[in-house]
Write a protein that holds these residues in place. Structure first.
Motif, short mmCIF file in Angstrom:
data_model
loop_
_atom_site.label_atom_id
_atom_site.label_comp_id
_atom_site.label_asym_id
_atom_site.label_seq_id
_atom_site.Cartn_x
_atom_site.Cartn_y
_atom_site.Cartn_z
N GLY A 96 19.90 -2.50 35.26
CA GLY A 96 19.15 -2.52 36.21
C GLY A 96 17.53 -2.18 35.72
N THR A 97 17.54 -1.66 34.65
CA THR A 97 15.93 -1.58 34.12
C THR A 97 15.65 -2.62 33.48
OG1 THR A 97 16.44 0.90 33.40
CG2 THR A 97 14.61 -0.31 32.23
N ALA A 98 16.51 -3.37 32.58
CA ALA A 98 15.93 -4.68 31.98
C ALA A 98 15.83 -5.97 33.15
CB ALA A 98 17.29 -5.00 31.18
N ASN A 99 16.55 -5.85 34.02
CA ASN A 99 16.34 -7.04 35.04
C ASN A 99 15.29 -6.50 35.97
OD1 ASN A 99 18.87 -9.02 34.81
ND2 ASN A 99 19.69 -7.14 34.61
N GLY A 100 14.84 -5.33 36.10
CA GLY A 100 13.79 -4.75 36.65
C GLY A 100 12.29 -5.13 35.97
N THR A 101 12.45 -5.03 34.71
CA THR A 101 11.28 -5.63 34.07
C THR A 101 11.31 -7.21 33.93
OG1 THR A 101 12.36 -5.68 31.71
CG2 THR A 101 11.45 -3.66 32.20
N ASN A 102 12.36 -7.94 34.14
CA ASN A 102 12.30 -9.23 34.18
C ASN A 102 11.68 -9.53 35.46
OD1 ASN A 102 14.45 -11.99 34.75
ND2 ASN A 102 13.07 -11.79 32.87
N PHE A 103 12.16 -8.97 36.72
CA PHE A 103 11.56 -9.08 38.02
C PHE A 103 9.97 -9.15 38.00
CE2 PHE A 103 15.89 -8.61 39.80
CZ PHE A 103 16.15 -9.81 40.28
N THR A 104 9.36 -7.87 37.48
CA THR A 104 8.17 -7.48 37.23
C THR A 104 7.20 -8.64 36.63
OG1 THR A 104 8.89 -5.04 37.34
CG2 THR A 104 6.61 -5.52 36.71
N ASP A 105 7.66 -9.48 35.72
CA ASP A 105 7.32 -10.37 34.77
C ASP A 105 6.76 -11.54 35.66
OD1 ASP A 105 5.81 -11.63 32.83
OD2 ASP A 105 7.58 -12.54 32.10
N GLY A 106 5.96 -11.28 36.78
CA GLY A 106 5.83 -12.60 37.68
C GLY A 106 4.30 -12.98 37.92
N LEU A 107 3.56 -12.12 37.33
CA LEU A 107 1.98 -12.37 37.52
C LEU A 107 1.44 -12.13 36.02
CD1 LEU A 107 1.09 -10.59 40.86
CD2 LEU A 107 1.58 -13.18 40.47
N ASP A 108 0.14 -12.53 35.84
CA ASP A 108 -0.50 -12.47 34.67
C ASP A 108 -0.87 -10.97 34.44
OD1 ASP A 108 -0.55 -15.31 34.39
OD2 ASP A 108 -2.78 -15.45 34.67
N GLY A 109 -0.24 -10.54 33.41
CA GLY A 109 -0.43 -9.29 32.74
C GLY A 109 0.58 -7.93 33.59
N LEU A 110 1.09 -8.58 34.55
CA LEU A 110 2.03 -7.44 35.39
C LEU A 110 2.71 -6.29 34.50
CD1 LEU A 110 2.07 -6.13 38.26
CD2 LEU A 110 3.36 -7.85 38.79
N SER A 111 3.69 -7.11 34.05
CA SER A 111 4.84 -6.25 33.40
C SER A 111 4.25 -5.42 32.26
CB SER A 111 5.79 -7.23 33.09
OG SER A 111 6.90 -6.45 32.51
N THR A 112 3.36 -6.30 31.56
CA THR A 112 2.79 -5.53 30.49
C THR A 112 1.87 -4.33 30.68
OG1 THR A 112 2.17 -7.93 29.53
CG2 THR A 112 1.31 -6.10 28.47
N SER A 113 1.25 -4.55 31.67
CA SER A 113 0.00 -3.37 32.37
C SER A 113 1.04 -2.18 32.81
CB SER A 113 -0.77 -3.90 33.09
OG SER A 113 -1.50 -4.96 32.82
N VAL A 114 1.98 -2.45 33.66
CA VAL A 114 2.63 -1.36 34.17
C VAL A 114 3.50 -0.80 33.27
CG1 VAL A 114 2.72 -2.23 36.58
CG2 VAL A 114 4.66 -2.59 34.99
N SER A 115 3.86 -1.40 32.06
CA SER A 115 4.60 -0.77 30.93
C SER A 115 3.79 -0.02 30.13
CB SER A 115 5.54 -1.71 30.47
OG SER A 115 6.60 -2.61 31.26
N VAL A 116 2.65 -0.10 29.97
CA VAL A 116 1.73 0.70 28.87
C VAL A 116 1.83 2.14 29.14
CG1 VAL A 116 -0.69 1.02 28.47
CG2 VAL A 116 0.14 -1.14 28.53
N PRO A 117 1.59 2.88 30.60
CA PRO A 117 1.84 3.92 30.89
C PRO A 117 3.15 4.58 30.43
CG PRO A 117 1.46 2.90 32.94
CD PRO A 117 1.26 1.93 31.68
N VAL A 118 4.15 3.53 30.82
CA VAL A 118 5.62 4.00 30.38
C VAL A 118 5.93 4.27 29.07
CG1 VAL A 118 8.10 3.26 30.43
CG2 VAL A 118 6.48 2.67 32.32
#
Length: 258
Positions: A96-118
């Motif tokens: 679920g986590t791996a595919n969640g990050t994959n779904f989040t990677d849909g806009l420029d910088g989105l997955s990267t930005s939300v993962s910084v605080p993580v």
């Protein structure tokens, strides 16, 4: 084997991270180099993820100094042990986590930005608890995300692809288990969860209602895009939400889970 015994907590995290990254790399290689737009089929990708997750679970049971019983957030000394169900739950959380990050990677910088605080959350916890190896890994992940964001922010010059998004998902899931608290992903991984649920809800409702939709488009970041939000606004809001929930998780860990 010697590496596994010497680094019992970081070795499984590295295995899961690299393993998921290789699944994503295979998919991207087929798309880019072999020029097959579909890449791996959904079943092929799932099979690869199951194999990697199975190796991760086997290592935790066999070698690692990690309990599959999960620390209960904000309940000092309390563990949730589901017995034989610990393994299926592990598979569910990791996939679920791996595919969640994959779904989040849909806009420029989105997955990267939300993962910084993580990543920053895991750096802080590792420092607080004295887990040096995990702290170094989390810090390296944080530094990599920040450096990558220079090129991945809108307008993106470099894209993450499945290689990066699945690599990232494996790292986040692996660290959560290495700290014996995968349940903390309910907070620090809130964006991944919302993105995944929005896609599941959309597909399920579409099938049940014979063509009707709840969202204008799924995953949910595309819904906001269709509502007229700019990519920068979506990334900013989603990152702010991720930061808020990571801060709440860190407050709970520092004050309760000692």
């Amino acid at each position: 084997a010697a590496f596994m015994k010497e680094y019992p907590r970081i070795a499984p995290v590295l295995f899961l991270t690299v393993g998921f990254g290789l699944v994503g790399l295979t998919d991207d290689y087929i798309k880019v180099v072999c020029r097959r737009s579909m890449g791996l089929s959904a079943w092929q990708k799932l099979f690869g993820q199951l194999v990697v997750t199975g190796g991760f679970a086997w290592y935790l049971v066999r070698y690692a100094d990690v309990s599959l019983a999960m620390k209960a957030p904000w309940m000092p000394g309390k563990y949730l042990d589901f017995g034989v169900w610990n393994i299926p739950i592990l598979f569910f959380i990791v996939l679920g986590t791996a595919n969640g990050t994959n779904f989040t990677d849909g806009l420029d910088g989105l997955s990267t930005s939300v993962s910084v605080p993580v990543a920053l959350f895991f750096v802080s916890v590792a420092t607080w608890w004295g887990y040096t190896q995990l702290g170094v890994f989390a810090a390296a992940l944080l530094g990599g995300l920040l450096a990558f964001l220079l090129f991945n922010a809108h307008p993106a010059k470099v894209f993450m692809g499945d290689t990066g998004s699945l690599f990232l998902g494996g790292a986040v899931a692996g660290m959560a288990f290495a700290f014996d608290m995968p349940l903390i992903l309910l907070l620090v991984g809130v964006i991944y969860i919302v993105e995944t649920l929005s896609d599941i809800i959309q597909v399920g409702y579409f099938k049940l209602s014979h063509g009707k939709r709840i969202f204008k488009m799924a995953p949910i970041h595309h819904h906001f895009e269709m509502c007229g939000w700019s990519e920068i606004k979506i990334v900013t809001v989603f990152t702010a939400v991720s930061t808020l929930f990571c801060a709440l998780a860190l407050f709970g860990v520092m004050n309760r889970m000692m």
